[in-house]
Scaffold this motif. Structure first.
Motif, PDB file in Angstrom:
ATOM      1  N   ASP A  16       0.851  -1.190   0.000  1.00 29.88           N
ATOM      2  CA  ASP A  16       0.000   0.000   0.000  1.00 29.88           C
ATOM      3  C   ASP A  16       0.887   1.241   0.000  1.00 29.88           C
ATOM      4  O   ASP A  16       2.113   1.146  -0.144  1.00 29.88           O
ATOM      5  N   LYS A  17       0.268   2.410   0.192  1.00 27.96           N
ATOM      6  CA  LYS A  17       1.035   3.663   0.129  1.00 27.96           C
ATOM      7  C   LYS A  17       2.022   3.805   1.279  1.00 27.96           C
ATOM      8  O   LYS A  17       2.916   4.652   1.242  1.00 27.96           O
ATOM      9  N   VAL A  22      -0.209  -5.522   1.076  1.00 25.39           N
ATOM     10  CA  VAL A  22      -1.673  -5.442   1.106  1.00 25.39           C
ATOM     11  C   VAL A  22      -2.276  -6.798   1.451  1.00 25.39           C
ATOM     12  O   VAL A  22      -3.371  -6.882   2.001  1.00 25.39           O
ATOM     13  N   LYS A  53      -6.187  -4.943  -7.887  1.00 29.42           N
ATOM     14  CA  LYS A  53      -6.789  -3.600  -7.928  1.00 29.42           C
ATOM     15  C   LYS A  53      -8.239  -3.675  -8.385  1.00 29.42           C
ATOM     16  O   LYS A  53      -9.120  -3.010  -7.821  1.00 29.42           O
TER      17      LYS A  53
END
Length: 413
Positions: A16-17, A22, A53
């Motif tokens: 993730d960011k 994830v 995604k």
């Protein structure tokens, strides 16, 4: 997708960011692919990232589905199939020509809709890869949570039905673009283009499109491809210590070496077929040794490693570093523009096989010897069927010659 190193090895993870994985199962799955080349691992990871995604946007957790045994429905899979045919950044809500969006002409609206789809559509190879990666990941997840002996029959039936549908879709995407389209007797590169290429690539040619400092290096790259038929990855990883020269002649030692720790490149090239010696003309070996001693070794930073071909410019701070495989592709794009004909490294591998066939026929070599020699030179295993692709050209020419001789006899009578 994040690339990281541990214990001098390269790994990939989908994060993730905040750079946190994830899904740990996605990371573990990617680590099962480490026997592939880094570029292949990166491509497979990109395909999995695309799938994750999409399903995340639909509120579908693939791991949770695998745990519960509630697999993807045919409707959910069909939606993914349609989505995976489009560019990653494409939005189904985008209107390419909003000026005509409310046109009353139905035929015009149909044309515009079709055009919008074609603009956003990816190649069949990309589409097929996305379907294949989802199938492999779903089957891998299923194996993590369900014992093959005790799994409920209805769950296994659902998986088999979904798997068969995906396999059928993958096979349907093997269209003409994935098949050999040239006539069996045609050369991989048309003769006039081939002759022009040999003239243009000479370092002293007035038509050579490259800067003077890169001309000898690029000439050697093209010449080695033509002389040996090796792959781009094998050439990009060639080292000075791989050169061989003795009473039997000159050659290059071609061998696989996954994730070479001495290679500073992010995308480390590799030889994907088995080890072998690739013969080199003595004159070409002399030129290669001249390049190493008088050109390569004079480039700042080149003596820090053993790779033969290096970047000679410093536009991105890469001067002296091993030449990237992408730079070899860029070189062929430049050459293609001059020749007005699309060239790429693998096309020269095909051309090597065409020349090999012609020389073998001239020497009246037997089919069995030709096949064995080709397998060795290409680095294929003894059981490989890849020779069939190239043998078709020689077989077709033989058939034509026999039929022509028969026709001449009939005409004479």
């Amino acid at each position: 997708m994040k690339r990281y190193k541990w214990n001098k090895k390269t790994f990939f993870a989908i994060v993730d960011k905040f750079s946190c994985p994830v899904d740990p199962y996605a990371s573990v799955y990617l680590n099962t692919l480490t026997h592939f080349r880094l570029s292949t691992q990166s491509r497979y990871g990109g395909e999995l990232l695309f799938a994750l995604k999409y399903f995340n946007s639909k509120g579908i957790d693939l791991t949770e589905r695998a745990v519960s045994g509630k697999l993807l429905t045919m409707s959910e899979y069909t939606s993914y199939y349609e989505h995976s045919a489009k560019n990653a950044g494409h939005s189904s809500n985008e209107k390419v020509v909003p000026l005509f969006a409310n046109s009353e002409d139905k035929s015009l609206r149909n044309i515009l809709a079709s055009n919008t789809f074609l603009i956003s559509k990816v190649s069949n190879g990309t589409h097929r890869g996305r379907i294949h990666r989802l199938r492999m990941y779903l089957n891998w997840l299923f194996e993590q949570f369900h014992d093959p002996i005790s799994v409920r029959q209805n769950i296994e039936d659902q998986l088999n039905k979904l798997t068969m549908k995906m396999i059928a879709d993958e096979q349907s995407l093997r269209s003409k673009e994935d098949q050999q389209t040239r006539h069996p007797e045609d050369d991989a590169i048309p003769p006039e283009i081939f002759c022009k290429m040999l003239e243009v690539i000479r370092p002293i040619s007035p038509n050579n499109p490259f800067t003077e400092r890169n001309r000898l290096r690029n000439y050697l790259i093209v010449s080695i491809f033509l002389d040996t038929g090796i792959r781009r990855g094998a050439l990009a990883k060639l080292k000075c210590s791989d050169l061989r020269s003795d009473q039997s002649g000159s050659s290059l030692w071609i061998y696989p070496h996954h994730d070479d720790s001495s290679d500073p490149r992010h995308e480390r090239p590799n030889q994907k077929t088995k080890s072998h010696l690739a013969n080199l003309k003595p004159e070409l070996m002399d030129t290669l040794l001249f390049y190493i001693e008088h050109v390569r070794n004079e480039v700042p930073g080149a003596l820090n490693h053993d790779f033969i071909f290096v970047s000679e410019s410093n536009s991105r701070g890469t001067q002296g570093q091993p030449l990237a495989a992408k730079s070899i592709n860029d070189m062929f794009l430049t050459l293609s523009k001059v020749l007005n004909h699309r060239l790429h490294p693998h096309l020269l591998r095909h051309m090597w096989n065409d020349i090999f066939d012609d020389k073998a026929d001239y020497q009246n070599s037997t089919s069995g010897w030709i096949e064995d020699a080709r397998k060795y030179a290409m680095g294929w295993s003894a059981n490989s069927t890849m020779t069939d692709t190239y043998n078709d050209r020689r077989t077709h020419k033989k058939v034509r010659q026999i039929m022509q001789k028969h026709q001449d006899m009939v005409d004479a009578n």
